[in-house]
Design an enzyme around this catalytic site. Sequence first.
Site, PDB file in Angstrom:
ATOM      1  N   ASP A 114       0.828  -1.203   0.000  1.00  0.00           N
ATOM      2  CA  ASP A 114       0.000   0.000   0.000  1.00  0.00           C
ATOM      3  C   ASP A 114       0.867   1.260   0.000  1.00  0.00           C
ATOM      4  O   ASP A 114       2.076   1.208   0.252  1.00  0.00           O
ATOM      5  CB  ASP A 114      -0.907  -0.018   1.226  1.00  0.00           C
ATOM      6  CG  ASP A 114      -2.198   0.758   1.024  1.00  0.00           C
ATOM      7  OD1 ASP A 114      -2.322   1.456  -0.008  1.00  0.00           O
ATOM      8  OD2 ASP A 114      -3.079   0.665   1.903  1.00  0.00           O
TER       9      ASP A 114
ATOM     10  N   GLU B 274       2.563   4.968  -4.228  1.00  0.00           N
ATOM     11  CA  GLU B 274       2.564   5.880  -5.395  1.00  0.00           C
ATOM     12  C   GLU B 274       3.899   6.570  -5.676  1.00  0.00           C
ATOM     13  O   GLU B 274       4.173   6.826  -6.859  1.00  0.00           O
ATOM     14  CB  GLU B 274       1.466   6.932  -5.216  1.00  0.00           C
ATOM     15  CG  GLU B 274       0.081   6.416  -5.449  1.00  0.00           C
ATOM     16  CD  GLU B 274      -0.456   5.528  -4.323  1.00  0.00           C
ATOM     17  OE1 GLU B 274      -0.001   5.661  -3.161  1.00  0.00           O
ATOM     18  OE2 GLU B 274      -1.306   4.679  -4.604  1.00  0.00           O
TER      19      GLU B 274
ATOM     20  N   ASP C  32      -9.077   3.915  -2.720  1.00  0.00           N
ATOM     21  CA  ASP C  32     -10.111   4.220  -1.726  1.00  0.00           C
ATOM     22  C   ASP C  32     -11.228   5.041  -2.376  1.00  0.00           C
ATOM     23  O   ASP C  32     -11.280   6.263  -2.259  1.00  0.00           O
ATOM     24  CB  ASP C  32      -9.504   4.988  -0.556  1.00  0.00           C
ATOM     25  CG  ASP C  32      -8.451   4.170   0.179  1.00  0.00           C
ATOM     26  OD1 ASP C  32      -8.399   2.950  -0.043  1.00  0.00           O
ATOM     27  OD2 ASP C  32      -7.690   4.749   0.960  1.00  0.00           O
TER      28      ASP C  32
END
Length: 469
Positions: free
Chosen positions: A179, A182, A253
């Site tokens: 997670d 990016e 999300d």
Amino acid sequence: MYAGQTPAEVLRRYHELTGFPRRMPDWATGYWQSNSYYTSQAELLAVAREHLSRGLPLSAMFVDFMHWTHLGEWEWDREQWPDPAAMVAELAAAGVRVMVAVWPHVSPQSKHFADLLDRGLLVHGPDGSLAVFAFADRAEPSGVDLALLDLTQPEARRFYWDRVRENYHDIGVRAFWLDACEPELSEPAGTLREAGARFARGHGTEFAGMFPLFDAQAIREGLDEIGDDESMILERSAWAGSQRYGVTVWSGDIQSTWESLRTQVGAGLNMMASGIPWWTTDIGGFFDADAESEDFRELLVRWFQFATFWPVVRLHGNRHPDFFNSGIFSSGGPNEVWSFGEKAYEVITGLLFFRERLRPYVQQVTDQSAATGMPPVRPLWFESPHDPVAVRVEDQFLLGDDVLIAPVLQRGATSRTVYLPANARWRNAWTGHAHEGGTWITIEAPLHIVPLFVRDGSDLTIDSSWFER
């Protein structure tokens, strides 16, 4: 530059340049259960045991963030997770894998922080200070400036994998949720986050976008080193070539709205056409849901119907009705298939058993993807590039060659129009009626029905009984 006579030929040439997908492990085509987040070993096991006691299919359980001591230690918080090895073993005996969230950030409180800083393995900013992400950690709920491990460096990737292996893989964890890849960094107002990062490989504007590729590379090369081809990687972002590391991408999300559900169709199909064949979505969306409302429960069922035909089927989300004021440590409330009323539970249960019956076909299709680069889920234009109607249809898709899905994407809808691609006959899986391709039809679609067609001549025997327990 690469080109081809068909979309499939173009995509194959892309894979010849960037790598073909890894084979999806057999277990991974089953149902994945998740929440944001299970706060303890006891809570996760209680959910898994209840799920299995109901006789429901289950392939994976998720351990999300804040299960750790500090970010950058990649270790279990033994107060809440006293015996993770026993937990993993119990679930493995029931055929359930455990997926663990792994972040690339390092807290100043991590026991590894000083060493990583001294070795030059953290990302810096243009002035020589550390590039940071301001976020909460287990011991710092109000927030702390987190450093970022520089995974563009082989030495950092080795350090990262070694921690993941010794604390997770060695006790049987077989899925890794990479997670915040990016990567998550904070930036001054009016600037790009990439502009404030200096990686060992170069400037952030050149290498920040590739970070998820390096993140996956670290884990996959470690798995390859020990001969593990059964583990999965889940990421929120990807780069050209991520597929060669077996990355499954999820869409992040997303909001729990009908508009968001409609957006997922295009998001997933674009990933397929971009050479990332393993993709999934948070069923029901991640936030802003009222789990007690009939509108959300209808949305959840329709989202589950849509998701059932993708490579990975995963229920995930924070069901707190006031998400933005609930706090970073809010688990969000129940998010299990029985949490949304009997009507939704009945339909979802049927979908879980349908997916189990469909899994051999899903595995066949994903194996074809690994061998040829052909996406498992395809826009109609991918199969019918010369059909002028098919190229304009954006809310239907094919799973492999033989299954056509037209998900219901509008609140309160009980029917929808469906375009059947030309040059084939299509059998309605619910009624058994066959229809000529190249035509539009309108079909009934009450809440328990997802419009579904099988290409005439297929070996698949899908009918309404596939949705029964």
